[in-house]
Design a protein around this motif. Structure first.
Motif, mmCIF file in Angstrom:
data_model
loop_
_atom_site.group_PDB
_atom_site.id
_atom_site.type_symbol
_atom_site.label_atom_id
_atom_site.label_comp_id
_atom_site.label_asym_id
_atom_site.label_seq_id
_atom_site.Cartn_x
_atom_site.Cartn_y
_atom_site.Cartn_z
ATOM 1 N N PHE A 80 -4.014 -4.358 -10.241
ATOM 2 C CA PHE A 80 -2.768 -4.364 -9.478
ATOM 3 C C PHE A 80 -2.796 -5.465 -8.416
ATOM 4 O O PHE A 80 -1.850 -6.248 -8.287
ATOM 5 C CB PHE A 80 -2.564 -2.984 -8.841
ATOM 6 N N LYS A 81 -3.899 -5.541 -7.681
ATOM 7 C CA LYS A 81 -4.041 -6.555 -6.641
ATOM 8 C C LYS A 81 -3.972 -7.961 -7.229
ATOM 9 O O LYS A 81 -3.307 -8.846 -6.684
ATOM 10 C CB LYS A 81 -5.377 -6.343 -5.917
ATOM 11 N N THR A 82 -4.638 -8.173 -8.356
ATOM 12 C CA THR A 82 -4.662 -9.491 -8.994
ATOM 13 C C THR A 82 -3.284 -9.899 -9.494
ATOM 14 O O THR A 82 -2.828 -11.026 -9.257
ATOM 15 C CB THR A 82 -5.680 -9.495 -10.159
ATOM 16 N N VAL A 83 -2.607 -8.982 -10.181
ATOM 17 C CA VAL A 83 -1.271 -9.307 -10.710
ATOM 18 C C VAL A 83 -0.301 -9.587 -9.564
ATOM 19 O O VAL A 83 0.477 -10.552 -9.615
ATOM 20 C CB VAL A 83 -0.756 -8.187 -11.644
ATOM 21 N N CYS A 84 -0.343 -8.762 -8.514
ATOM 22 C CA CYS A 84 0.521 -9.008 -7.355
ATOM 23 C C CYS A 84 0.239 -10.376 -6.754
ATOM 24 O O CYS A 84 1.164 -11.125 -6.433
ATOM 25 C CB CYS A 84 0.337 -7.910 -6.300
ATOM 26 N N PHE A 85 -1.039 -10.715 -6.606
ATOM 27 C CA PHE A 85 -1.415 -12.006 -6.039
ATOM 28 C C PHE A 85 -0.839 -13.162 -6.857
ATOM 29 O O PHE A 85 -0.221 -14.071 -6.319
ATOM 30 C CB PHE A 85 -2.942 -12.133 -5.948
ATOM 31 N N PHE A 86 -1.041 -13.125 -8.174
ATOM 32 C CA PHE A 86 -0.585 -14.227 -9.011
ATOM 33 C C PHE A 86 0.934 -14.306 -9.117
ATOM 34 O O PHE A 86 1.481 -15.377 -9.392
ATOM 35 C CB PHE A 86 -1.231 -14.165 -10.397
ATOM 36 N N LYS A 87 1.613 -13.195 -8.880
ATOM 37 C CA LYS A 87 3.077 -13.215 -8.871
ATOM 38 C C LYS A 87 3.629 -13.475 -7.478
ATOM 39 O O LYS A 87 4.840 -13.545 -7.287
ATOM 40 C CB LYS A 87 3.628 -11.899 -9.418
ATOM 41 N N GLY A 88 2.745 -13.591 -6.490
ATOM 42 C CA GLY A 88 3.175 -13.855 -5.117
ATOM 43 C C GLY A 88 3.855 -12.654 -4.472
ATOM 44 O O GLY A 88 4.748 -12.822 -3.640
ATOM 45 N N LEU A 89 3.423 -11.448 -4.863
ATOM 46 C CA LEU A 89 4.049 -10.229 -4.366
ATOM 47 C C LEU A 89 3.105 -9.476 -3.440
ATOM 48 O O LEU A 89 1.893 -9.573 -3.552
ATOM 49 C CB LEU A 89 4.432 -9.322 -5.541
ATOM 50 N N ASN A 90 3.696 -8.709 -2.541
ATOM 51 C CA ASN A 90 2.947 -7.862 -1.633
ATOM 52 C C ASN A 90 2.742 -6.504 -2.290
ATOM 53 O O ASN A 90 3.699 -5.899 -2.785
ATOM 54 C CB ASN A 90 3.749 -7.739 -0.329
ATOM 55 N N MET A 91 1.508 -6.010 -2.301
ATOM 56 C CA MET A 91 1.210 -4.735 -2.959
ATOM 57 C C MET A 91 2.030 -3.582 -2.376
ATOM 58 O O MET A 91 2.511 -2.719 -3.115
ATOM 59 C CB MET A 91 -0.289 -4.427 -2.855
ATOM 60 N N SER A 92 2.209 -3.560 -1.076
ATOM 61 C CA SER A 92 2.998 -2.498 -0.446
ATOM 62 C C SER A 92 4.457 -2.563 -0.869
ATOM 63 O O SER A 92 5.084 -1.531 -1.127
ATOM 64 C CB SER A 92 2.905 -2.582 1.083
ATOM 65 N N ASP A 93 5.004 -3.770 -0.951
ATOM 66 C CA ASP A 93 6.398 -3.916 -1.372
ATOM 67 C C ASP A 93 6.590 -3.443 -2.808
ATOM 68 O O ASP A 93 7.570 -2.764 -3.122
ATOM 69 C CB ASP A 93 6.853 -5.374 -1.250
ATOM 70 N N VAL A 94 5.657 -3.798 -3.677
ATOM 71 C CA VAL A 94 5.744 -3.375 -5.081
ATOM 72 C C VAL A 94 5.628 -1.856 -5.178
ATOM 73 O O VAL A 94 6.396 -1.200 -5.886
ATOM 74 C CB VAL A 94 4.657 -4.060 -5.945
ATOM 75 N N THR A 95 4.689 -1.286 -4.441
ATOM 76 C CA THR A 95 4.500 0.163 -4.462
ATOM 77 C C THR A 95 5.749 0.879 -3.952
ATOM 78 O O THR A 95 6.203 1.859 -4.555
ATOM 79 C CB THR A 95 3.275 0.558 -3.616
ATOM 80 N N ALA A 96 6.325 0.395 -2.861
ATOM 81 C CA ALA A 96 7.547 1.002 -2.313
ATOM 82 C C ALA A 96 8.678 0.934 -3.334
ATOM 83 O O ALA A 96 9.425 1.906 -3.515
ATOM 84 C CB ALA A 96 7.945 0.312 -1.015
ATOM 85 N N GLU A 97 8.808 -0.195 -4.020
ATOM 86 C CA GLU A 97 9.848 -0.342 -5.036
ATOM 87 C C GLU A 97 9.626 0.633 -6.200
ATOM 88 O O GLU A 97 10.572 1.249 -6.692
ATOM 89 C CB GLU A 97 9.881 -1.776 -5.554
ATOM 90 N N LEU A 98 8.380 0.774 -6.623
ATOM 91 C CA LEU A 98 8.075 1.712 -7.707
ATOM 92 C C LEU A 98 8.417 3.146 -7.304
ATOM 93 O O LEU A 98 8.981 3.906 -8.101
ATOM 94 C CB LEU A 98 6.591 1.616 -8.087
ATOM 95 N N ILE A 99 8.100 3.516 -6.070
ATOM 96 C CA ILE A 99 8.412 4.865 -5.598
ATOM 97 C C ILE A 99 9.918 5.065 -5.510
ATOM 98 O O ILE A 99 10.443 6.117 -5.917
ATOM 99 C CB ILE A 99 7.713 5.144 -4.251
ATOM 100 N N GLU A 100 10.642 4.078 -4.990
ATOM 101 C CA GLU A 100 12.105 4.183 -4.914
ATOM 102 C C GLU A 100 12.714 4.331 -6.308
ATOM 103 O O GLU A 100 13.618 5.139 -6.518
ATOM 104 C CB GLU A 100 12.702 2.960 -4.209
ATOM 105 N N ASP A 101 12.225 3.561 -7.280
ATOM 106 C CA ASP A 101 12.713 3.671 -8.660
ATOM 107 C C ASP A 101 12.432 5.059 -9.225
ATOM 108 O O ASP A 101 13.282 5.666 -9.876
ATOM 109 C CB ASP A 101 12.069 2.609 -9.565
ATOM 110 N N TRP A 102 11.226 5.579 -8.970
ATOM 111 C CA TRP A 102 10.850 6.900 -9.459
ATOM 112 C C TRP A 102 11.734 7.970 -8.829
ATOM 113 O O TRP A 102 12.218 8.873 -9.516
ATOM 114 C CB TRP A 102 9.374 7.169 -9.162
ATOM 115 N N LEU A 103 11.968 7.858 -7.525
ATOM 116 C CA LEU A 103 12.827 8.828 -6.849
ATOM 117 C C LEU A 103 14.256 8.772 -7.370
ATOM 118 O O LEU A 103 14.917 9.813 -7.493
ATOM 119 C CB LEU A 103 12.813 8.596 -5.335
ATOM 120 N N ALA A 104 14.752 7.590 -7.670
ATOM 121 C CA ALA A 104 16.111 7.460 -8.201
ATOM 122 C C ALA A 104 16.251 8.228 -9.511
ATOM 123 O O ALA A 104 17.311 8.782 -9.810
ATOM 124 C CB ALA A 104 16.450 5.986 -8.404
ATOM 125 N N LYS A 105 15.180 8.311 -10.276
ATOM 126 C CA LYS A 105 15.209 9.005 -11.567
ATOM 127 C C LYS A 105 14.823 10.470 -11.455
ATOM 128 O O LYS A 105 15.188 11.271 -12.321
ATOM 129 C CB LYS A 105 14.243 8.319 -12.545
#
Length: 67
Positions: free
Chosen positions: A20-45
Motif C-alpha cells: 500500500f505504501k509503495t503504490v501510494c508513493f509511486f502514484k504520488g498519493l498520501n496514504m491517509s487520503d487514500v484510506t479516508a477515500e476508501l472508508i467514505e466509499d465503503w460508507l456510501a455503500k
C-alpha cells in the motif's frame, strides 16, 4: 493531522502495508487520503439508514470523547 480530524489505527500484514505504501508513493498519493477515500466509499455503500437525529447524536458523542 488537520484540526477537526480524528485518527484510527488499522492492523495489516507487513506485506500489505508495504504494498500500500509503495503504490501510494509511486502514484504520488498520501496514504491517509487514500484510506479516508476508501472508508467514505465503503460508507456510501454500507451506511445504516439512521434517522438524522441519531446520526448527529453519534457525531457529537464521538467528538466529545476525542477532545
Amino acid at each position: 493531522m488537520a484540526q477537526g480530524e480524528a485518527s484510527i489505527r488499522v492492523y495489516l500484514s507487513p506485506e500489505t502495508k508495504d504494498r500500500f505504501k509503495t503504490v501510494c508513493f509511486f502514484k504520488g498519493l498520501n496514504m491517509s487520503d487514500v484510506t479516508a477515500e476508501l472508508i467514505e466509499d465503503w460508507l456510501a455503500k454500507n451506511d445504516l439508514d439512521l434517522p438524522i437525529s441519531q446520526k448527529n447524536a453519534h457525531s457529537s458523542k464521538s467528538k466529545k470523547s476525542e477532545g
